[in-house]
Design a protein around this motif. Structure first.
Motif, PDB file in Angstrom:
ATOM      1  N   GLU A   1       0.853  -1.191   0.000  1.00  0.00           N
ATOM      2  CA  GLU A   1       0.000   0.000   0.000  1.00  0.00           C
ATOM      3  C   GLU A   1       0.882   1.232   0.000  1.00  0.00           C
ATOM      4  N   LYS A   2       0.333   2.294  -0.523  1.00  0.00           N
ATOM      5  CA  LYS A   2       1.027   3.582  -0.534  1.00  0.00           C
ATOM      6  C   LYS A   2       1.510   3.914   0.873  1.00  0.00           C
ATOM      7  N   GLY A   3       2.778   4.306   0.976  1.00  0.00           N
ATOM      8  CA  GLY A   3       3.318   4.708   2.276  1.00  0.00           C
ATOM      9  C   GLY A   3       3.770   3.557   3.156  1.00  0.00           C
TER      10      GLY A   3
ATOM     11  N   GLY B   1      -0.740  -3.073   4.373  1.00  0.00           N
ATOM     12  CA  GLY B   1      -2.187  -3.065   4.166  1.00  0.00           C
ATOM     13  C   GLY B   1      -2.918  -3.612   5.374  1.00  0.00           C
ATOM     14  N   THR B   2      -4.201  -3.320   5.426  1.00  0.00           N
ATOM     15  CA  THR B   2      -4.973  -3.835   6.548  1.00  0.00           C
ATOM     16  C   THR B   2      -5.967  -4.880   6.062  1.00  0.00           C
ATOM     17  N   GLY B   3      -6.483  -4.662   4.863  1.00  0.00           N
ATOM     18  CA  GLY B   3      -7.491  -5.594   4.334  1.00  0.00           C
ATOM     19  C   GLY B   3      -6.864  -6.882   3.818  1.00  0.00           C
ATOM     20  N   THR B   4      -7.671  -7.916   3.796  1.00  0.00           N
ATOM     21  CA  THR B   4      -7.217  -9.212   3.297  1.00  0.00           C
ATOM     22  C   THR B   4      -7.611  -9.352   1.826  1.00  0.00           C
TER      23      THR B   4
ATOM     24  N   PHE C   1       6.389   1.787   2.929  1.00  0.00           N
ATOM     25  CA  PHE C   1       7.813   2.012   3.238  1.00  0.00           C
ATOM     26  C   PHE C   1       8.274   3.223   2.449  1.00  0.00           C
ATOM     27  N   THR C   2       9.482   3.655   2.692  1.00  0.00           N
ATOM     28  CA  THR C   2       9.974   4.926   2.176  1.00  0.00           C
ATOM     29  C   THR C   2       9.658   5.166   0.696  1.00  0.00           C
ATOM     30  N   HIS C   3       9.900   4.180  -0.137  1.00  0.00           N
ATOM     31  CA  HIS C   3       9.733   4.429  -1.575  1.00  0.00           C
ATOM     32  C   HIS C   3       8.374   4.005  -2.122  1.00  0.00           C
ATOM     33  N   ALA C   4       7.472   3.647  -1.219  1.00  0.00           N
ATOM     34  CA  ALA C   4       6.145   3.215  -1.674  1.00  0.00           C
ATOM     35  C   ALA C   4       5.274   4.434  -1.932  1.00  0.00           C
ATOM     36  N   ILE C   5       5.515   5.061  -3.112  1.00  0.00           N
ATOM     37  CA  ILE C   5       4.808   6.311  -3.409  1.00  0.00           C
ATOM     38  C   ILE C   5       3.361   6.037  -3.772  1.00  0.00           C
ATOM     39  N   ARG C   6       3.133   4.882  -4.386  1.00  0.00           N
ATOM     40  CA  ARG C   6       1.744   4.503  -4.670  1.00  0.00           C
ATOM     41  C   ARG C   6       1.553   3.016  -4.386  1.00  0.00           C
ATOM     42  N   SER C   7       0.305   2.622  -4.299  1.00  0.00           N
ATOM     43  CA  SER C   7       0.008   1.210  -4.040  1.00  0.00           C
ATOM     44  C   SER C   7       0.368   0.376  -5.260  1.00  0.00           C
ATOM     45  N   ARG C   8       0.687  -0.864  -5.008  1.00  0.00           N
ATOM     46  CA  ARG C   8       1.095  -1.704  -6.130  1.00  0.00           C
ATOM     47  C   ARG C   8       0.647  -3.143  -5.902  1.00  0.00           C
ATOM     48  N   GLN C   9       0.216  -3.767  -6.986  1.00  0.00           N
ATOM     49  CA  GLN C   9      -0.171  -5.180  -6.899  1.00  0.00           C
ATOM     50  C   GLN C   9       1.062  -6.062  -6.815  1.00  0.00           C
ATOM     51  N   GLY C  10       0.939  -7.141  -6.070  1.00  0.00           N
ATOM     52  CA  GLY C  10       2.030  -8.122  -6.044  1.00  0.00           C
ATOM     53  C   GLY C  10       1.772  -9.217  -7.064  1.00  0.00           C
ATOM     54  N   ARG C  11       2.720 -10.158  -7.147  1.00  0.00           N
ATOM     55  CA  ARG C  11       2.611 -11.218  -8.161  1.00  0.00           C
ATOM     56  C   ARG C  11       1.410 -12.126  -7.936  1.00  0.00           C
ATOM     57  N   PHE C  12       1.038 -12.336  -6.653  1.00  0.00           N
ATOM     58  CA  PHE C  12      -0.126 -13.191  -6.413  1.00  0.00           C
ATOM     59  C   PHE C  12      -1.388 -12.573  -7.015  1.00  0.00           C
TER      60      PHE C  12
END
Ligand SMILES: Nc1ncnc2c1ncn2[C@@H]1O[C@H](COP(=O)(O)OP(=O)(O)OP(=O)(O)O)[C@@H](O)[C@H]1O
Ligand SMILES: [Mg+2]
Length: 335
Positions: free
Chosen positions: A81-83, A134-137, A85-96
């Motif tokens: 999710e955005k924020g 993230g908080t949601g599953t 870690f330091t360079h997480a400027i926007r949210s991003r999907q993972g490979r799963f």
């Protein structure tokens, strides 16, 4: 269903057994653990699994767990999710998430650290995970296929790989045998690779001399199919003749077979040499013509052998023209 083997070459009993399991397992959603030494074709097999599954039109998402640093790996796998870690400027999907509906290929799974192993176990059991920060599953429908060249059971015994994850992954184990246990497959692969590389390089297809074949069959192939493929590519660039002789093979193969690449110097001609005498001819019960023919025959064969069957080279050694050599061989019916 016809099995699409995705270019996996081989007819050895060991490989046919693999194809049998592949045909049975591919259409299911079961987790598969592919094991085998480096270069045995694990990735190729996993792609074939996906290609023969009902997920074939859905994404195939590979991730090499050994090539990504731990800090990044979690976010690569599960997204962030955005924020977070330091360079997480926007949210991003993972490979799963990217693999939803399709297949995820966890390559080099033996490299995962224990904390990520727990998270993978959870996806396998509950089909759910959380993004980093993230908080949601999130829920996904993903088939998991993993590969490793490590002995995971030994890793379990050492306490570096979770036993529960091992069993979850190992529902269907497929072991790819090393190339040295696939008999003539090595020749089939060598010929196919040579043909392909020679076509790419727009040169006449190289053939392997019997001596080269013999050495390739005896070699242990520590790097398996990948090593064989690389050697054939190198030959397609470096080999000057149309036939690959034993001498053209890399020194590594020579040394591992306990042979010296440089041919032993021929025995000094003076020592022990004597021109044949009449008595030798009579001992053999031959007349002059038969005796001379036999001598010529032996010299021709030795020259051919020394030249690994390359007639140009044999003619050079004998100091005669290639055409003369061919004429002689034909007359004497030497192959
Ligand atoms: N049976 C085969 N037929 C044709 N090509 C093959 C075969 N097995 C392997 N290859 C080729 O050999 C190379 C290595 O194969 P692959 O990457 O699948 O091996 P791997 O087991 O995943 O290796 P590593 O453990 O090093 O990751 C690839 O170029 C692949 O296309
Ligand atoms: Mg691989």
């Amino acid at each position: 269903m016809d099995l699409n083997t995705c270019g996996i070459i081989g007819q050895s009993p060991a490989l046919l057994d693999v194809f049998k399991v592949l045909a049975k397992v591919a259409p299911t959603d079961s987790t598969v653990l592919v094991t085998g030494e480096s270069g045995t074709g694990k990735e190729l097999l996993v792609r074939a699994l996906h290609a023969n599954s009902r997920r074939t039109d859905k994404p195939f998402v590979p991730i090499n767990c050994g090539a990504i640093p731990r800090e990044l790996l979690e976010s690569e796998l599960f997204g962030h999710e955005k924020g977070a870690f330091t360079h997480a400027i926007r949210s991003r999907q993972g490979r799963f998430e990217l693999a939803d509906g399709g297949t995820i290929f966890l390559d080099e799974i033996g490299e995962l650290d224990l904390s990520l192993q727990v998270k993978i176990l959870r996806v396998l059991q509950e089909k759910e995970f959380e993004r980093v920060g993230g908080t949601g599953t999130k829920k996904v429908d993903v088939r998991v296929v993993a590969a490793t060249n490590r002995d995971l059971e030994a890793e379990v015994a050492r306490g570096v790989f979770r036993e529960d994850l091992f069993y979850r992954l190992n529902v269907i184990p497929i072991h790819l045998p090393p190339l040295r246990e696939r008999g003539d497959d090595a020749m089939l692969l060598a010929d196919t690779f040579l043909r392909g590389f020679c076509r790419d390089k727009e040169r006449k297809t190289l053939r392997l001399s019997p001596e080269a074949r013999d050495m390739l069959l005896r070699y242990a192939w520590p790097g398996n199919v990948r090593e064989l493929e690389n050697i054939m590519e190198r030959l397609s660039i470096l080999c000057d003749n149309d036939v690959v002789g034993a001498d053209d093979l890399p020194s590594k193969i020579w040394t591992s077979l306990g042979q010296e690449k440089a041919r032993p110097a021929p025995p000094a001609p003076a020592a022990g040499f004597a021109w044949p005498r009449l008595r030798d001819m009579e001992d053999k019960g031959m007349d002059l013509k038969t005796f001379l023919d036999e001598m010529e025959d032996r010299l021709l064969r030795e020259a051919l052998d020394t030249a690994d069957g390359v007639k140009n080279r044999a003619a050079e050694i004998l100091g005669i023209k290639r055409t003369t050599l061919i004429e002689k061989l034909k007359k004497k019916q030497i192959g």
